[in-house]
Design a protein around this motif. Sequence first.
Motif, PDB file in Angstrom:
ATOM      1  N   THR A  50      -2.843  -1.258   4.105  1.00  0.00           N
ATOM      2  CA  THR A  50      -3.305  -0.876   5.279  1.00  0.00           C
ATOM      3  C   THR A  50      -4.392  -0.280   5.537  1.00  0.00           C
ATOM      4  O   THR A  50      -5.121  -0.130   6.640  1.00  0.00           O
ATOM      5  CB  THR A  50      -2.153  -0.282   6.148  1.00  0.00           C
TER       6      THR A  50
ATOM      7  N   THR B 223       4.105   1.109   7.994  1.00  0.00           N
ATOM      8  CA  THR B 223       3.888  -0.221   8.017  1.00  0.00           C
ATOM      9  C   THR B 223       3.603  -0.902   9.097  1.00  0.00           C
ATOM     10  O   THR B 223       3.594  -2.067   9.333  1.00  0.00           O
ATOM     11  CB  THR B 223       5.365  -0.734   7.441  1.00  0.00           C
TER      12      THR B 223
ATOM     13  N   ASN C 233       1.144  -1.885  11.183  1.00  0.00           N
ATOM     14  CA  ASN C 233      -0.173  -2.122  11.096  1.00  0.00           C
ATOM     15  C   ASN C 233      -0.426  -3.809  10.865  1.00  0.00           C
ATOM     16  O   ASN C 233       0.305  -4.418  10.208  1.00  0.00           O
ATOM     17  CB  ASN C 233      -0.537  -1.562   9.604  1.00  0.00           C
TER      18      ASN C 233
ATOM     19  N   TYR D 121      -2.334  -5.302   8.937  1.00  0.00           N
ATOM     20  CA  TYR D 121      -2.437  -5.894   7.486  1.00  0.00           C
ATOM     21  C   TYR D 121      -0.975  -6.173   7.059  1.00  0.00           C
ATOM     22  O   TYR D 121      -1.005  -6.825   6.240  1.00  0.00           O
ATOM     23  CB  TYR D 121      -3.137  -4.797   6.857  1.00  0.00           C
ATOM     24  N   VAL D 122      -0.123  -5.553   7.485  1.00  0.00           N
ATOM     25  CA  VAL D 122       1.311  -5.996   7.104  1.00  0.00           C
ATOM     26  C   VAL D 122       1.836  -7.116   8.313  1.00  0.00           C
ATOM     27  O   VAL D 122       2.255  -8.303   7.677  1.00  0.00           O
ATOM     28  CB  VAL D 122       2.239  -4.725   7.434  1.00  0.00           C
TER      29      VAL D 122
END
Length: 517
Positions: A58, A70, A72, A74-75
């Motif tokens: 992240t 989490t 985020n 990017y997740v």
Amino acid sequence: MKKENSMKRALVSVSDKTNLVPFVKGLEEHGYEIVSTGGTKKALDEAGIKTISIEDVTHFPEILDGRVKTLNPYVHGGLLARRDLPEHMKTLEDLSITPIDLVCVNLYPFKETILKSGVELADAIENIDIGGPSMVRSAAKNYQSVTIVTDINDYDQVLTEIEENGDTTAETKAKLGAKAFRTTAAYDALISQYLTAQVGLEDPEKLTLTYDLKETMRYGENSHQRAWLYEDALPKSFSILEAEQLHGKKLSYNNIKDADEALRCVREFDEPTVVAMKHMNPCGIGRGDSLEVAWDRAYEADSVSIFGGVIALNRKVDLATAEKMRKIFLEIIVAPGFDDDAFAVLAKKKNIRLLQVDFDQKDEPTKDEVVSVMGGLLMQDQDTLKEDCHDWEVVTDVKPTEDQLKAMMFAWKAVKHAKSNAIVVANNERTLGVGEGQPNRIDSLKIAVKHAGDLVEGSVLASDAFFPFDDCVKYAGEHGVKAIVQPGGSVRDQDSIDMANKLGIAMVTTGVRHFRH
């Protein structure tokens, strides 16, 4: 045969770490790099499994005591990107987001927390998972591409399919996706139930209930009906579903309903009591100074109908009582326990079911009753009202004696568990006759009086609801009933009171009815 597998990414974040290490080792061996968080990462690192920290994915630290780690792009970008859409995949590439191919998540132990004695609201709230359900839902929405694992019982199947195919099958992905949404739905249902109770709301605009499958049954009420047994996600100790089955074959759909009703009924009584239940109606209830005497009286109440019945006893079964019960065919015996010699006697009968229930929990708070109707359901409190016969109103010239009051209270407790229209004729020791489930009250009374026979002389009578006419009082008095307990409340109450006075019957009204449909 194992297929070659290019590097894939799995995100693992679990509260329950049962069988976690061998599962993740299996993923690692089959070409998955592992992203993990917090305590999960620590456990995997200690097991020698190479992991990537969630912060490295992240590019942002965990904050607010781990409440945010989490949540985020990017997740969730790595979870939600459709692999079949080039524009989605290009977006991931442009933003340096790595796709996530498998998610293994089980949620904060909210249920286990609220089941603890004396749990504080603050503790419950801290165990409401936010990031976990968000990842589960994202992965499940994109189940065609992402394998979502929320149940440790699925670890073996997932590893086997990866071993054989390099990935889980499309069918398994779909099934796991559906299970994931069931998981989050049930989790949120428990939270909503708990918080709704905290604010004291009894009629929320949305009713959220959740149950766990306990057993797929052979069939339902009849052999052509399929059936399943589900248990409340927050089980009650004093229940047939939590009983320990000590002997006999599995309970059927009808067995469970009968045993449940027998347990509800025997809960009413404090002295040694035996309830014989048949087709969800009591056919005999006896009480005494000992369990053996109580059994004798319950048996005498209806020695015909008790055959093939369900028996509930509120004391540990002793040898003398067991010796008598074994002489007839009984489906089920429910009790707080069985002496060793009593169990040995009863267990000689191959098909009888012996159930042990925790009677120490009989006064635990009850759950609402839920009944299905076409298109919906009805919900109500259980009928567990505690009553004192000395609070009843005497409405006749003749006053009941103390012995009659005790017998009427016994009959009153019994009639609560007979189907309406319900009449119980009794003495202070046992039911003498039970009339139930008739379209009119006088027919129920006639059945009860017929069963009582000559013993009706000097007996008491309980009616689950008021008398709309004086015919029941007249019939009862003419056959020897000397005292009546009934709710009252009819516009024609006075007719029944006048008839009781005419026949020298003591009558009390409770102001409470006990319909059981």
